[in-house]
Enzyme design. Structure first.
Site, PDB file in Angstrom:
ATOM      1  N   GLU A  58      37.959  62.125  42.972  1.00 25.84           N
ATOM      2  CA  GLU A  58      38.203  61.716  41.682  1.00 25.84           C
ATOM      3  C   GLU A  58      36.937  61.000  41.218  1.00 25.84           C
ATOM      4  OE1 GLU A  58      39.915  63.280  39.336  1.00 25.84           O
ATOM      5  OE2 GLU A  58      41.631  63.553  40.334  1.00 25.84           O
ATOM      6  N   HIS A  71      46.099  65.637  46.286  1.00 23.19           N
ATOM      7  CA  HIS A  71      45.630  65.934  45.130  1.00 23.19           C
ATOM      8  C   HIS A  71      44.132  65.926  44.979  1.00 23.19           C
ATOM      9  CE1 HIS A  71      45.124  65.886  40.661  1.00 23.19           C
ATOM     10  NE2 HIS A  71      44.263  64.836  40.769  1.00 23.19           N
ATOM     11  N   THR A 111      49.803  51.987  45.265  1.00 25.68           N
ATOM     12  CA  THR A 111      49.565  51.593  46.446  1.00 25.68           C
ATOM     13  C   THR A 111      48.550  52.550  47.398  1.00 25.68           C
ATOM     14  OG1 THR A 111      51.369  52.901  47.246  1.00 25.68           O
ATOM     15  CG2 THR A 111      51.780  50.839  46.858  1.00 25.68           C
ATOM     16  N   LYS A 132      49.723  59.138  31.555  1.00 25.63           N
ATOM     17  CA  LYS A 132      50.032  60.509  31.506  1.00 25.63           C
ATOM     18  C   LYS A 132      51.361  60.486  32.515  1.00 25.63           C
ATOM     19  CE  LYS A 132      46.347  62.734  31.762  1.00 25.63           C
ATOM     20  NZ  LYS A 132      45.180  63.714  31.624  1.00 25.63           N
ATOM     21  N   GLU A 188      39.096  66.905  33.486  1.00 27.79           N
ATOM     22  CA  GLU A 188      39.694  67.821  33.938  1.00 27.79           C
ATOM     23  C   GLU A 188      38.951  68.632  34.825  1.00 27.79           C
ATOM     24  OE1 GLU A 188      43.127  68.473  33.900  1.00 27.79           O
ATOM     25  OE2 GLU A 188      42.973  66.384  32.761  1.00 27.79           O
TER      26      GLU A 188
END
Length: 369
Positions: free
Chosen positions: A188, A266, A133, A146, A248
């Site tokens: 990201e 995050h 969401t 993960k 990463e």
């Protein structure tokens, strides 16, 4: 009614998880679930989407004749823990979950991780469906398979790979997410370009404005492009153990900041970590200063996000968390992803994409703010 686009995701762990992407496709989910045999459904959701999204979804499933039990879990980084995992597992057992059940995860990355790990552990692994969401969850978190919870000293220290039965990604859900969440998720997406595709980075950066108008004008296509940008990296290394470790970038410092602050999103934390890594690269003569400047401009000026650690994340505390990082190999150095250009990661002669960085260098950079 809109119909989803089916994307086959190469996971490398089990046969590919089908990924259904669309705008306004939630009404089709009962039909997709009914194609699988199960005894019960267990819908796990975060507190933030309980009334707005989870209860309407539960009613849809019940109206389609599908049995469903709704379980609400607390949200926040401090709830991504062994205690919360144990509680969810026990609640699932108490509610009647069996090896033939399917668990649905409705929410952001924290809920997805917690639910996915619970499903992976329950009866040595039962099926679960990921229903993201948030922009970050839909375009990033659902792609890696993960599942993890935090330990007392750091992020994601305990987990496993457990791919979903399917991903149901309805971008209509993203319209209920605050703008700050979208900015966090776009970090990201920018990172995918920084480590792999300069043209993608330039294209996305050129679309960004503080109000994210261009992103919201074509949310479905934007999400599709972001997903493809990550899949291009995962294609040759689905479990992120060699070349795809480039994903990463920024996460070593970013995860430490996220863990210490608790309330730092995050993506925001990763953006701060990317800038810290770029400053390390500049200090070591690896990263051109203009790469750092462009990165800070996009994150700071275009997205309005911080590029420095919050005052409460002191260098000593950050380094303390980094020392528990599961990728750390030496007490004297930290291995970081460093850029030698936009779209290009510094790679060692053996193909290693992580560069050893003396802790003294990292500490100096962190002390500079």
């Amino acid at each position: 009614m809109a119909h989803p686009t089916l994307l086959e995701l190469t996971t490398g762990v089990t046969p590919s998880s089908p990924y259904y992407l669309g705008d306004g496709i939630t009404d089709l989910l009962p039909e997709a679930l009914a194609a699988h045999r199960f005894d019960d459904l267990f819908l796990v959701c975060g507190e933030g989407v309980h009334h707005l999204l989870a209860r309407p979804l539960a009613r849809r499933l019940e109206a389609a004749g599908l049995p469903v039990t709704l379980l609400v879990v607390p949200e926040g980084e401090h709830h991504k823990s062994w205690e919360a995992l144990t509680d969810l597992c026990e609640r699932l057992v108490h509610a009647g979950a069996t090896r033939q059940s399917i668990v649905l995860a409705l929410g952001g990355g924290m809920v997805s991780n917690l639910t996915g790990l619970a499903a992976g552990l329950l009866y040595r692994g039962i099926r679960y469906v990921d229903i993201p969401t948030t922009l970050l969850g839909l375009t990033d978190g659902t792609l890696s398979n993960k599942q993890a919870v935090n330990g007392r000293g750091g992020k994601n220290q305990f987990g496993l790979y457990h791919p979903p039965l399917l991903v149901w990604a309805d971008v209509a859900h993203l319209r209920t997410e605050p703008l700050a969440g979208h900015r966090s998720g776009l970090v990201e997406a920018l990172k995918n370009g920084l480590v792999h595709d300069a043209a993608w980075f330039d294209r996305l950066a050129g679309q960004l404005t503080p109000d994210l108008r261009a992103v919201h004008d074509d949310l479905l296509e934007t999400c599709h492009r972001i997903i493809r940008s990550k899949l291009a990296i995962l294609a040759t290394d689905p479990t992120e153990r060699s070349r795809a470790v480039v994903l990463e970038y920024g996460h070593t410092v970013g995860h430490a900041a996220e863990f210490l602050c608790g309330d730092l999103p995050h993506g925001v934390a990763v953006g701060i970590g990317m800038c810290a890594a770029a400053r390390v690269g500049v200090r070591l003569g690896i990263t051109p200063p203009e790469v750092l400047a462009r990165q800070e401009w996009v994150l700071g000026d275009r997205l309005g996000l911080p590029t420095r650690l919050p005052p409460r994340c002191t260098p000593e505390r950050v380094l303390g968390v980094i020392r528990t990082d599961n990728k750390r190999r030496s007490s004297e150095e930290t291995r970081l992803i460093l850029l030698d250009a936009v779209g290009s990661v510094r790679t060692g002669p053996d193909g290693d994409v992580e560069t050893p960085v003396p802790e003294s260098v990292l500490k100096t950079v962190l002390q500079e703010g």
